[in-house]
Design an enzyme around this catalytic site. Sequence first.
Site: not given
Length: 260
Positions: A66, A112, A115, A135
Amino acid sequence: MKFQNILVAKNNNLAQVTINRPKKLNALNKATIEELNVAFEALEDDENIKVIILTGSEEKAFVAGADISEFAHFSVNEGGGLARQGQEMLFNFIENLSTPVIAAINGFALGGGLELAMSCHFRIASNNAKMGLPEVSLGVIPGYGGTQRLPQLVGKGKAMELIMTAGMITADDALSCGLVNHLTTQEELMPLAEKIASKIMRNSSVAISAAIKAVNANFVDGINGFDVEIEAFGNCFGTEDFKEGTTAFLEKRKPSFPGN
């Protein structure tokens, strides 16, 4: 809508969505998530599209995470809202599409990005790909479904290790633990994705949609997946695809499914 961060191409019954931010290693920002939502909604509504392939531009990254600069100063409430909105708008949305989505992981799939790949119905990867959920090295946890989908795919123990170490695994490791279904070269990644897509497209899109719903039901709290399967199985008997499929089988010919 004219997209700034993604590319959408259609070829007969196949669509390809490419995240196109190569200078940012295709990192997910708010605008990209919104564009992906719009694109997938439109493709879901397009009756001609039977399979969607999701990939990243160029050869370095699928999605390398992200865009941290967008949320580095968020409050508790803003952080929770970011995760909830992202899950609803994109990650859960893709997982529950009735149109099959194949993630073609062409490089880094981190945070992300991994994910996003895990929200697709299944994944294939090039042998240069590296995957991970880093993360906790930033003082946060995966917030776009990573703590839920990774254990479903690789088991609780392996998922705990990957999340707690914040480490990356190679494409070979991803294949061996079941995170990806197939591994190939960078050059053969898209041809392989298209080959698998062509096999899917020979089958009943109505039945595939029902199968996606039934499989996903097993992972929803309070839902009996077997009951969903039984109902979906019964509903198939009322479709034109079922009539065509069984008739073609009895007549020893290939079916031509009408898609309803």
